[in-house]
Motif scaffolding. Sequence first.
Motif, PDB file in Angstrom:
ATOM      1  N   TRP A 172     141.059  92.852 -28.039  1.00  0.00           N
ATOM      2  CA  TRP A 172     139.874  93.367 -28.739  1.00  0.00           C
ATOM      3  C   TRP A 172     139.595  94.725 -28.110  1.00  0.00           C
ATOM      4  O   TRP A 172     138.982  94.830 -27.045  1.00  0.00           O
ATOM      5  N   ASP A 173     140.070  95.776 -28.741  1.00  0.00           N
ATOM      6  CA  ASP A 173     140.060  97.097 -28.107  1.00  0.00           C
ATOM      7  C   ASP A 173     138.831  97.892 -28.524  1.00  0.00           C
ATOM      8  O   ASP A 173     138.933  98.955 -29.149  1.00  0.00           O
ATOM      9  N   TRP A 174     137.684  97.369 -28.161  1.00  0.00           N
ATOM     10  CA  TRP A 174     136.412  98.041 -28.423  1.00  0.00           C
ATOM     11  C   TRP A 174     135.551  97.931 -27.175  1.00  0.00           C
ATOM     12  O   TRP A 174     135.634  96.940 -26.440  1.00  0.00           O
ATOM     13  N   PRO A 175     134.700  98.920 -26.919  1.00  0.00           N
ATOM     14  CA  PRO A 175     133.970  98.932 -25.645  1.00  0.00           C
ATOM     15  C   PRO A 175     132.769  97.999 -25.577  1.00  0.00           C
ATOM     16  O   PRO A 175     132.064  97.996 -24.563  1.00  0.00           O
ATOM     17  N   ASN A 176     132.533  97.203 -26.622  1.00  0.00           N
ATOM     18  CA  ASN A 176     131.336  96.357 -26.621  1.00  0.00           C
ATOM     19  C   ASN A 176     131.576  94.933 -26.137  1.00  0.00           C
ATOM     20  O   ASN A 176     130.716  94.077 -26.278  1.00  0.00           O
ATOM     21  N   VAL A 177     132.758  94.660 -25.562  1.00  0.00           N
ATOM     22  CA  VAL A 177     133.063  93.345 -24.984  1.00  0.00           C
ATOM     23  C   VAL A 177     133.765  93.569 -23.646  1.00  0.00           C
ATOM     24  O   VAL A 177     134.562  94.502 -23.497  1.00  0.00           O
ATOM     25  N   ARG A 178     133.480  92.694 -22.663  1.00  0.00           N
ATOM     26  CA  ARG A 178     134.063  92.797 -21.320  1.00  0.00           C
ATOM     27  C   ARG A 178     134.690  91.474 -20.915  1.00  0.00           C
ATOM     28  O   ARG A 178     134.225  90.415 -21.341  1.00  0.00           O
ATOM     29  N   ILE A 224     135.241  94.052 -17.310  1.00  0.00           N
ATOM     30  CA  ILE A 224     135.293  95.445 -17.775  1.00  0.00           C
ATOM     31  C   ILE A 224     135.653  95.463 -19.252  1.00  0.00           C
ATOM     32  O   ILE A 224     136.190  94.499 -19.794  1.00  0.00           O
ATOM     33  N   ASP A 225     135.367  96.589 -19.894  1.00  0.00           N
ATOM     34  CA  ASP A 225     135.829  96.749 -21.272  1.00  0.00           C
ATOM     35  C   ASP A 225     137.224  97.365 -21.239  1.00  0.00           C
ATOM     36  O   ASP A 225     137.663  97.890 -20.205  1.00  0.00           O
ATOM     37  N   PRO A 226     137.961  97.293 -22.352  1.00  0.00           N
ATOM     38  CA  PRO A 226     139.394  97.651 -22.299  1.00  0.00           C
ATOM     39  C   PRO A 226     139.698  99.099 -21.971  1.00  0.00           C
ATOM     40  O   PRO A 226     140.835  99.408 -21.602  1.00  0.00           O
ATOM     41  N   HIS A 227     138.724 100.011 -22.077  1.00  0.00           N
ATOM     42  CA  HIS A 227     139.089 101.398 -21.789  1.00  0.00           C
ATOM     43  C   HIS A 227     139.374 101.613 -20.306  1.00  0.00           C
ATOM     44  O   HIS A 227     140.004 102.605 -19.933  1.00  0.00           O
ATOM     45  N   LEU A 228     138.966 100.683 -19.432  1.00  0.00           N
ATOM     46  CA  LEU A 228     139.251 100.800 -18.008  1.00  0.00           C
ATOM     47  C   LEU A 228     140.529 100.086 -17.595  1.00  0.00           C
ATOM     48  O   LEU A 228     140.889 100.079 -16.426  1.00  0.00           O
ATOM     49  N   LEU A 229     141.221  99.434 -18.547  1.00  0.00           N
ATOM     50  CA  LEU A 229     142.498  98.806 -18.241  1.00  0.00           C
ATOM     51  C   LEU A 229     143.558  99.874 -17.984  1.00  0.00           C
ATOM     52  O   LEU A 229     143.528 100.952 -18.587  1.00  0.00           O
ATOM     53  N   GLY A 230     144.520  99.547 -17.132  1.00  0.00           N
ATOM     54  CA  GLY A 230     145.603 100.494 -16.916  1.00  0.00           C
ATOM     55  C   GLY A 230     146.636  99.954 -15.952  1.00  0.00           C
ATOM     56  O   GLY A 230     146.357  99.052 -15.155  1.00  0.00           O
ATOM     57  N   TYR A 277     129.282 102.611 -22.467  1.00  0.00           N
ATOM     58  CA  TYR A 277     128.841 102.793 -23.846  1.00  0.00           C
ATOM     59  C   TYR A 277     129.353 101.675 -24.748  1.00  0.00           C
ATOM     60  O   TYR A 277     130.445 101.149 -24.574  1.00  0.00           O
ATOM     61  N   ALA A 278     128.555 101.328 -25.758  1.00  0.00           N
ATOM     62  CA  ALA A 278     128.941 100.296 -26.721  1.00  0.00           C
ATOM     63  C   ALA A 278     129.779 100.866 -27.857  1.00  0.00           C
ATOM     64  O   ALA A 278     130.542 100.140 -28.495  1.00  0.00           O
ATOM     65  N   ASN A 279     129.627 102.169 -28.124  1.00  0.00           N
ATOM     66  CA  ASN A 279     130.346 102.848 -29.197  1.00  0.00           C
ATOM     67  C   ASN A 279     130.940 104.135 -28.655  1.00  0.00           C
ATOM     68  O   ASN A 279     130.300 104.829 -27.854  1.00  0.00           O
ATOM     69  N   ARG A 331     127.168  95.004 -19.138  1.00  0.00           N
ATOM     70  CA  ARG A 331     126.818  95.052 -20.556  1.00  0.00           C
ATOM     71  C   ARG A 331     127.151  96.413 -21.149  1.00  0.00           C
ATOM     72  O   ARG A 331     127.205  97.421 -20.451  1.00  0.00           O
ATOM     73  N   ALA A 332     127.373  96.412 -22.448  1.00  0.00           N
ATOM     74  CA  ALA A 332     127.572  97.663 -23.185  1.00  0.00           C
ATOM     75  C   ALA A 332     126.214  98.199 -23.613  1.00  0.00           C
ATOM     76  O   ALA A 332     125.317  97.427 -23.977  1.00  0.00           O
ATOM     77  N   VAL A 333     126.054  99.512 -23.579  1.00  0.00           N
ATOM     78  CA  VAL A 333     124.741 100.111 -23.805  1.00  0.00           C
ATOM     79  C   VAL A 333     124.796 101.183 -24.878  1.00  0.00           C
ATOM     80  O   VAL A 333     125.844 101.740 -25.199  1.00  0.00           O
ATOM     81  N   THR A 334     123.618 101.481 -25.400  1.00  0.00           N
ATOM     82  CA  THR A 334     123.417 102.582 -26.339  1.00  0.00           C
ATOM     83  C   THR A 334     122.448 103.580 -25.728  1.00  0.00           C
ATOM     84  O   THR A 334     121.821 103.310 -24.692  1.00  0.00           O
ATOM     85  N   THR A 335     122.303 104.714 -26.385  1.00  0.00           N
ATOM     86  CA  THR A 335     121.336 105.712 -25.928  1.00  0.00           C
ATOM     87  C   THR A 335     119.927 105.139 -25.937  1.00  0.00           C
ATOM     88  O   THR A 335     119.115 105.421 -25.044  1.00  0.00           O
ATOM     89  N   GLU A 336     119.629 104.315 -26.919  1.00  0.00           N
ATOM     90  CA  GLU A 336     118.308 103.693 -26.973  1.00  0.00           C
ATOM     91  C   GLU A 336     118.078 102.784 -25.774  1.00  0.00           C
ATOM     92  O   GLU A 336     116.947 102.678 -25.268  1.00  0.00           O
ATOM     93  N   ASP A 337     119.127 102.115 -25.303  1.00  0.00           N
ATOM     94  CA  ASP A 337     118.991 101.285 -24.109  1.00  0.00           C
ATOM     95  C   ASP A 337     118.638 102.137 -22.897  1.00  0.00           C
ATOM     96  O   ASP A 337     117.781 101.769 -22.082  1.00  0.00           O
TER      97      ASP A 337
END
Length: 636
Positions: free
Chosen positions: A174-180, A223-229, A345-347, A451-457
Amino acid sequence: MSRVSLYCVVYAGLMVSLAGCATPHRIASHPDLDSPSPALRFLHMDLTLRLSEADIAAGRLHGSVTHRFRPMPSAGDAPIERVTLDAVDLDIHRVIDADSGTALPYRYDGRKLRISLARPLAVDAAAAIRVDYSAHEHDDILTFVRPDDDHPDRPTVVYTMSEALKARYWAPCWDWPNVRWTSDISITVPRPYAGVSVGAPVGAPTEHADGTRTFRWRLTTPIDPHLLGIAIGEFDVIESSWRGVPIRAYIQPAAEREARWSFRRTRDILEYYTTLLRTEYPFRQFAHVMVQDHFHGGMEHAGFNMIAPSLLTTGPRGHVPDERAQYNYVAHMLAHAWFAGITSYANVREAWLNESFATYLHELWRTQTHGDEMLPHRLNRLARMIARFDNAGDSQGMIPRRLAAPDEIYRYDAGKIYWKGAWTLHMLRSELGDDLFWRCVAAYLAHFRGRAVTTEDLRASFEKTSGRDLRRFFDQWVRRGGTPRLSVALAWDDRRRVATIHVEQTQRVDAANPPFELPIELWFRSGGQWTRRSLRMTAAEQTFEAALHDEPDGFCVDPRATLLALVEVSKPLAMWRVQAEHGPTALARERALNHLRREKDTDAVDICRRAARESGLHFTARAAAVAALAELAPQD
C-alpha cells in the motif's frame, strides 16, 4: 580557508543548485497527489530480497513480501473480500494466503495488484498475504551502479528510492503515506556484499555454503512506505554510539578519512535536535550509508540515510565544501527522523509539513557553528530567491493543486516547500516567541506520533497549545501563493518631532490577491541608541507615525529577518552609512554595506574598511564589506 571565503563558496554553491530546479510549473493536477482512504490497516511487513551476481549484472531483484493486516474501523461492518496493492512494472510469480499456504486468485494490470482473499475478512479479524515477485532496474527508483569500461574502478552498489510513491516499483505494498507498519527485512547477497535496510540489524549475517549471506533488519517503529529503503554494496563499517543508540557508517573501502570528517558531528546534531524538539530520537539505531552516484545526492530512510561519496570531504579544505554535506544533507536528513519518522504528511501535496521543518532545523543547526547571526543572513538571502518565483496571483501556495507528477512537489517554484516552508515556520516562531513555539512543536509530535497528518492538524495542534487563532496566518502563508513586496519611505516632521513612514505593498493587489496582513519592525537611531517600533499593516498602503525625541540619523526595516518580504527602503544616503557602521544587527549592516556598494558610494570606503577589520562583527557582514571594497576601492 578563511570563514569569509568559505561562506562565499557555500553560498555560491547553494544558488547554483537552486538554479537547476528553478523552473516554475503550471500544469494540471496529478491524481496521485491525494491518498485514497484505506480499507485495511497494515500492521507488519516481512520482506525477503535475493540477488545473485547474475541478478546484479542484469539489474534484477527477487522478492517475497508478506503483509499482515486487519480492516480499518472506518471501513464499516461489511467483510473485506479483496486487497489491492500498488505494484508497478513487477513480475508477479505467485500470491498465497500466508497463514494457510493457499494460492489466491489475483489480477494484475502492471500498476495495481488486486487479490481475492480465501474467505471474507471480518472486521475484528486479521489476515496475511504473501506475494512472490521480481523487480527490475528502474531509473532512480531501483538503481544498479556497476563498473564499466569508462569507470572500471566504480564500486558496485544497488539502492532504492521510495519517495514519492516509488516503493511500489520495487515491493508490492500500500504505497501511500497515510498508513504505517513495522517490518522485518532480510537481504541475501553474494559475498563480499552487505545489505542495509530500515530499523536495526538483527544479529550477525548468516553465511551460506553457496557463497551468499543474509542480513536481517527489524523495524519496531511504524513508518509509511516512503521511508522504506535498501542499500547493497561492499562496505566497511565505522561504529560509535550516542545515548546508547548505535551509530554506524557503512562506507566504501578506503573512504574512512572522508567519512570520519564528514560525519563527525552526527552525535552533536542528534543531541541538538533532541533538546530543541523536546522529543527523543525514534529509532533503535542511526546509520549513514555511502551510495555511489545517488540520483539525489542523498535520501532519508527509517534509521539510516544514504549519501553520495562525492559529497564527502576530508576536511575544511576538501574538494567539496564541508557545509554542503553537513547542513544540506546530514543535518537535513537527520531532521526527518522526527518529521517523517514520528509523524508525516497524509498526502503528497502536503509534503511541506516534513520539508519545512527539516529545512528550518538544518538552518538552525548552521547557527551552532556560525553563530545566531547566521540565521537572519540566510533567511535574507533565501527571501530574495523565494520572491523571484513566488509571485502573487501567478504561483501556488504550499499545498499545490497543479502538478504533473508526485515528484514535482519537491521542485515547483524552486523548491518552495523547503525554503518558503522554513521561512513560514520562522515567522510563526517570531509571532509566538521561542518557548511557546517549541512547546507547540513538541506537543504536535507527541499528539500525532505514528500518525499521518494534514496542514489542518498542524494548525489545530498549534492553536490548542498556544491558545492563539492561527487561521489567518496559515491561510496567508501556507495556502496562498505570493511573497509581499514593500516600498518604505521615511520622512521627518521637525516641528512635530514625528517620523512618518509610508509603506506600500507593491506586489499584485486585487480582488483575487488581497493585501497581506503583516507585522513590521521599524528601528530608529537617535542619540546613538536604537529603538524598535512594531506595526501591523492591514491595507495595501498605509502611513504610520512614530513620535521621537530627536530626529533619527538611522532607520532600518526588519533587521532581525522576522518577515518574509522584499523591502525597498527610501532614505538619505547618510542613513545608509550610519546603518553600515552602527546597525542594530549584523544583517542590518550587511544590507547597508551592499546598498553602498550598489550605489558606488566612494565616500563610504573608510566605513567598509573598518567593517572588514572589525573582529567582533559577524563574518557575513564582513564579507559584504570586503565585496564593497572590491568595487569601491579595488586597490584594497
